[in-house]
Structures are given as structure tokens and as C-alpha cells.
Scaffold this motif. Structure first.
Motif, PDB file in Angstrom:
ATOM      1  N   GLY A  41     -17.522  17.391 -25.835  1.00 42.27           N
ATOM      2  CA  GLY A  41     -18.203  18.406 -26.630  1.00 42.27           C
ATOM      3  C   GLY A  41     -19.626  17.999 -26.903  1.00 42.27           C
ATOM      4  N   ALA A  42     -20.360  18.890 -27.520  1.00 38.61           N
ATOM      5  CA  ALA A  42     -21.749  18.616 -27.864  1.00 38.61           C
ATOM      6  C   ALA A  42     -21.828  17.584 -28.983  1.00 38.61           C
ATOM      7  CB  ALA A  42     -22.429  19.915 -28.310  1.00 38.61           C
ATOM      8  N   PRO A  43     -22.975  16.905 -29.123  1.00 39.55           N
ATOM      9  CA  PRO A  43     -23.156  16.009 -30.267  1.00 39.55           C
ATOM     10  C   PRO A  43     -22.962  16.781 -31.567  1.00 39.55           C
ATOM     11  CG  PRO A  43     -24.899  15.677 -28.650  1.00 39.55           C
ATOM     12  CD  PRO A  43     -24.138  16.895 -28.216  1.00 39.55           C
ATOM     13  N   ALA A  44     -22.297  16.168 -32.532  1.00 37.17           N
ATOM     14  CA  ALA A  44     -22.049  16.746 -33.854  1.00 37.17           C
ATOM     15  C   ALA A  44     -21.076  17.923 -33.831  1.00 37.17           C
ATOM     16  CB  ALA A  44     -23.364  17.172 -34.517  1.00 37.17           C
ATOM     17  N   SER A  45     -20.321  18.063 -32.750  1.00 36.46           N
ATOM     18  CA  SER A  45     -19.355  19.168 -32.673  1.00 36.46           C
ATOM     19  C   SER A  45     -18.048  18.850 -33.388  1.00 36.46           C
ATOM     20  CB  SER A  45     -19.058  19.503 -31.206  1.00 36.46           C
ATOM     21  OG  SER A  45     -18.509  18.382 -30.520  1.00 36.46           O
ATOM     22  N   GLY A  46     -17.814  17.585 -33.706  1.00 41.69           N
ATOM     23  CA  GLY A  46     -16.571  17.193 -34.360  1.00 41.69           C
ATOM     24  C   GLY A  46     -15.624  16.434 -33.458  1.00 41.69           C
ATOM     25  N   LYS A  47     -16.149  15.901 -32.351  1.00 40.85           N
ATOM     26  CA  LYS A  47     -15.306  15.163 -31.400  1.00 40.85           C
ATOM     27  C   LYS A  47     -14.619  13.965 -32.057  1.00 40.85           C
ATOM     28  CE  LYS A  47     -18.582  14.080 -28.505  1.00 40.85           C
ATOM     29  NZ  LYS A  47     -19.730  14.665 -29.244  1.00 40.85           N
ATOM     30  N   THR A  48     -15.408  13.162 -32.775  1.00 39.89           N
ATOM     31  CA  THR A  48     -14.877  11.925 -33.329  1.00 39.89           C
ATOM     32  C   THR A  48     -13.798  12.193 -34.367  1.00 39.89           C
ATOM     33  OG1 THR A  48     -16.977  10.798 -32.921  1.00 39.89           O
ATOM     34  CG2 THR A  48     -15.486   9.786 -34.511  1.00 39.89           C
ATOM     35  N   THR A  49     -14.005  13.206 -35.185  1.00 42.66           N
ATOM     36  CA  THR A  49     -13.013  13.553 -36.211  1.00 42.66           C
ATOM     37  C   THR A  49     -11.699  13.966 -35.573  1.00 42.66           C
ATOM     38  OG1 THR A  49     -14.763  14.271 -37.716  1.00 42.66           O
ATOM     39  CG2 THR A  49     -12.526  15.055 -38.179  1.00 42.66           C
ATOM     40  N   LEU A  50     -11.775  14.856 -34.585  1.00 37.99           N
ATOM     41  CA  LEU A  50     -10.563  15.287 -33.898  1.00 37.99           C
ATOM     42  C   LEU A  50      -9.914  14.121 -33.163  1.00 37.99           C
ATOM     43  CD1 LEU A  50      -8.549  17.366 -32.825  1.00 37.99           C
ATOM     44  CD2 LEU A  50     -10.192  17.890 -30.999  1.00 37.99           C
ATOM     45  N   LEU A  75     -10.343   9.178 -25.432  1.00 36.06           N
ATOM     46  CA  LEU A  75     -11.728   8.820 -25.138  1.00 36.06           C
ATOM     47  C   LEU A  75     -12.656   9.857 -25.751  1.00 36.06           C
ATOM     48  CD1 LEU A  75      -9.763   8.059 -22.588  1.00 36.06           C
ATOM     49  CD2 LEU A  75     -11.901   7.496 -21.469  1.00 36.06           C
ATOM     50  N   VAL A  76     -13.715   9.401 -26.404  1.00 34.11           N
ATOM     51  CA  VAL A  76     -14.649  10.294 -27.074  1.00 34.11           C
ATOM     52  C   VAL A  76     -16.041  10.135 -26.488  1.00 34.11           C
ATOM     53  CG1 VAL A  76     -15.494  11.094 -29.307  1.00 34.11           C
ATOM     54  CG2 VAL A  76     -13.339   9.836 -29.184  1.00 34.11           C
ATOM     55  N   ALA A  77     -16.586  11.219 -25.940  1.00 31.27           N
ATOM     56  CA  ALA A  77     -17.937  11.205 -25.367  1.00 31.27           C
ATOM     57  C   ALA A  77     -18.308  12.644 -25.031  1.00 31.27           C
ATOM     58  CB  ALA A  77     -17.995  10.332 -24.111  1.00 31.27           C
ATOM     59  N   PRO A  78     -19.579  12.925 -24.810  1.00 29.48           N
ATOM     60  CA  PRO A  78     -19.930  14.285 -24.373  1.00 29.48           C
ATOM     61  C   PRO A  78     -19.301  14.662 -23.038  1.00 29.48           C
ATOM     62  CG  PRO A  78     -21.859  13.156 -25.242  1.00 29.48           C
ATOM     63  CD  PRO A  78     -20.764  12.122 -25.145  1.00 29.48           C
ATOM     64  N   PHE A  79     -19.159  13.702 -22.116  1.00 32.95           N
ATOM     65  CA  PHE A  79     -18.612  13.946 -20.781  1.00 32.95           C
ATOM     66  C   PHE A  79     -19.317  15.145 -20.123  1.00 32.95           C
ATOM     67  CE2 PHE A  79     -14.954  11.746 -22.792  1.00 32.95           C
ATOM     68  CZ  PHE A  79     -14.888  10.660 -21.942  1.00 32.95           C
ATOM     69  N   THR A  80     -20.640  15.175 -20.248  1.00 33.21           N
ATOM     70  CA  THR A  80     -21.427  16.303 -19.744  1.00 33.21           C
ATOM     71  C   THR A  80     -21.245  16.506 -18.250  1.00 33.21           C
ATOM     72  OG1 THR A  80     -23.051  15.792 -21.462  1.00 33.21           O
ATOM     73  CG2 THR A  80     -23.728  17.311 -19.732  1.00 33.21           C
ATOM     74  N   ALA A  81     -21.350  15.437 -17.471  1.00 34.61           N
ATOM     75  CA  ALA A  81     -21.229  15.564 -16.013  1.00 34.61           C
ATOM     76  C   ALA A  81     -19.818  15.949 -15.611  1.00 34.61           C
ATOM     77  CB  ALA A  81     -21.636  14.252 -15.339  1.00 34.61           C
ATOM     78  N   GLU A  82     -18.837  15.352 -16.263  1.00 35.11           N
ATOM     79  CA  GLU A  82     -17.444  15.605 -15.906  1.00 35.11           C
ATOM     80  C   GLU A  82     -17.026  17.038 -16.222  1.00 35.11           C
ATOM     81  OE1 GLU A  82     -18.150  11.364 -16.189  1.00 35.11           O
ATOM     82  OE2 GLU A  82     -18.599  13.031 -17.546  1.00 35.11           O
ATOM     83  N   ARG A  83     -17.550  17.593 -17.291  1.00 34.52           N
ATOM     84  CA  ARG A  83     -17.145  18.956 -17.643  1.00 34.52           C
ATOM     85  C   ARG A  83     -17.932  20.017 -16.868  1.00 34.52           C
ATOM     86  NH1 ARG A  83     -20.150  18.117 -23.181  1.00 34.52           N
ATOM     87  NH2 ARG A  83     -21.746  19.746 -23.089  1.00 34.52           N
ATOM     88  N   ALA A  92     -28.008  25.219 -27.767  1.00 31.85           N
ATOM     89  CA  ALA A  92     -27.273  26.181 -26.940  1.00 31.85           C
ATOM     90  C   ALA A  92     -26.907  25.589 -25.580  1.00 31.85           C
ATOM     91  CB  ALA A  92     -28.097  27.456 -26.756  1.00 31.85           C
ATOM     92  N   ALA A  93     -27.813  24.797 -25.013  1.00 30.20           N
ATOM     93  CA  ALA A  93     -27.554  24.201 -23.704  1.00 30.20           C
ATOM     94  C   ALA A  93     -26.414  23.196 -23.757  1.00 30.20           C
ATOM     95  CB  ALA A  93     -28.816  23.511 -23.181  1.00 30.20           C
ATOM     96  N   ARG A  94     -26.141  22.679 -24.948  1.00 25.51           N
ATOM     97  CA  ARG A  94     -25.111  21.665 -25.103  1.00 25.51           C
ATOM     98  C   ARG A  94     -23.758  22.254 -25.456  1.00 25.51           C
ATOM     99  NH1 ARG A  94     -27.299  16.622 -25.567  1.00 25.51           N
ATOM    100  NH2 ARG A  94     -29.559  16.575 -25.478  1.00 25.51           N
ATOM    101  N   THR A  95     -23.709  23.543 -25.695  1.00 28.45           N
ATOM    102  CA  THR A  95     -22.450  24.166 -26.104  1.00 28.45           C
ATOM    103  C   THR A  95     -21.853  25.046 -25.011  1.00 28.45           C
ATOM    104  OG1 THR A  95     -23.700  25.961 -27.166  1.00 28.45           O
ATOM    105  CG2 THR A  95     -23.017  24.122 -28.563  1.00 28.45           C
TER     106      THR A  95
END
Length: 201
Positions: free
Chosen positions: A10-19, A88-96, A148-151
Motif C-alpha cells: 500500500g501507499a505510505p501512511a495507508s495503515g500497512k503496519t497497523t494491519l 511482510l510490510v512494504a509498499p511493494f510498488t514494483a510487485e503490485r 494519488a499516484a501512490r494509491t
């Protein structure tokens, strides 16, 4: 039951770490966060190169991104080989964004006897900007200007979680992916659909 490798993206600050933290506790899995696993070395690289603390600096993206993600994945693979699930927690931008990149990663997970699952934490841009401003982290430098580009949702198969819902409801969206009652449809969805629950055939 095979161990599970859950890639929380997910994008930075989207709540990845909490989930991810709540999910790791529920699954009895190892929690592996990109910023924790590679943070000290990333900071050192930023200081030595003059790129600073932001991993999104062009120099860091070009020279450090691959090594950071390889360190995260390598740690996860060792954990999975031992029979322990990993979150695993990361943006994973390339993978997604690139099905070939995701499939290459997923195949490495399968090769150690584990099941891969990509989770997308879907968060509105305005909420991301608000959270970034609230936490005021150095790693978020220049990010609020382009939320927007990150979501953009993944083009690779994934399970979507709504980040605006309470964490208990987010976990409920993933309950069928738990190790004790894992439904084959959960993993089938990652190859058949980009939504969860899967669309009717």
C-alpha cells in the motif's frame, strides 16, 4: 498446513503496519517490516551518499531499492523454510504494478513450500496526506504532493482491504486466509481475481 507469506502492500501512511501487526498476531506469524529490517543500513546509505533519510530519493531508488527488498524477502524465505508464516510490510510498488515481478516473487515463496498472498491496503489520498502530516516523518519528504499516484490499486492479483474501516473489520476481511481455516478460494482468488471476495463465475 503450509506456512503463509502475506505481502501487505500500500501507499505510505495507508495503515500497512497497523494491519500487518494485527494480522501477524492473529496468524502467529513473524512480522517483517521493510523499514525495520533495512532501516539502519538505509539511514547509513543516505548519509554516505548525501541522499538523506528519504528512501524515495532518486539515488536511493536506483542503488538501494533492490538490496532493501532482497533483504526483506531473504529474511522471509528463511522464516518460511522453518515452517513459520511471515507477514511482510512494504509498499511493494514494483510487485503490485508488474505481474511478472509479482509472479517471480511468488514463485520463490512457493519454492520453499509456502503460499504467497498479496494484500492491498486501500486508502483514500486525502487520508494519506492527513496521516503523513500528523506523523511528520522524514521518510515522507515530498510524498504528500503526489498521493494519488501512490494509491493506484495493483494490476497483479491481490486481496483488497479497506483502510478506512476499523482494524477488526479489516482483519475480518482476511479471516478466510487464516492457517486454521484457510479456504482454497482465498489463494485461488489471487490468480483469478483482483477483488475479494471473488466475483461469481
Amino acid at each position: 498446513m503450509s506456512p503463509l507469506a502475506v505481502f501487505v502492500s500500500g501507499a505510505p501512511a495507508s495503515g500497512k503496519t497497523t494491519l500487518a501487526g494485527a494480522l501477524a498476531e492473529r496468524l502467529g506469524a513473524a512480522l517483517l517490516d521493510l523499514d525495520v529490517v533495512t532501516g539502519p543500513l538505509t539511514t547509513l546509505l543516505g548519509e554516505v551518499s548525501g541522499a538523506g533519510a528519504a528512501p524515495d530519493h532518486p539515488w536511493m531508488r536506483e542503488h538501494a531499492r533492490g538490496a532493501r527488498y532482497e533483504s526483506l524477502l531473504g529474511t522471509a524465505l528463511d522464516t518460511l523454510r522453518a515452517g513459520t508464516s511471515a507477514v511482510l510490510v512494504a509498499p511493494f510498488t514494483a510487485e503490485r504494478a508488474d505481474p511478472r515481478r509479482w509472479e517471480a516473487t511468488a514463485e520463490r515463496v512457493r519454492a520453499v513450500g509456502a503460499d504467497p498472498l498479496l494484500v492491498w491496503v486501500d486508502c483514500p489520498p486525502e487520508l494519506i496526506v492527513s496521516r503523513m502530516r500528523h506523523r511528520a516523518a522524514a521518510r515522507d519528504a515530498n510524498k504528500p504532493a503526489e498521493p494519488a499516484a501512490r494509491t493506484e490499486p495493483p494490476t497483479t492479483p491481490h486481496v483488497r482491504v479497506d483502510a478506512t474501516r476499523p482494524i477488526a473489520e479489516q482483519l475480518a476481511e482476511l479471516d478466510l486466509c487464516g492457517p486454521s481455516e484457510r479456504n482454497p478460494a482465498c489463494l485461488e482468488a489471487t490468480s483469478r481475481s483482483t477483488t475479494w471476495p471473488p466475483r461469481p463465475e
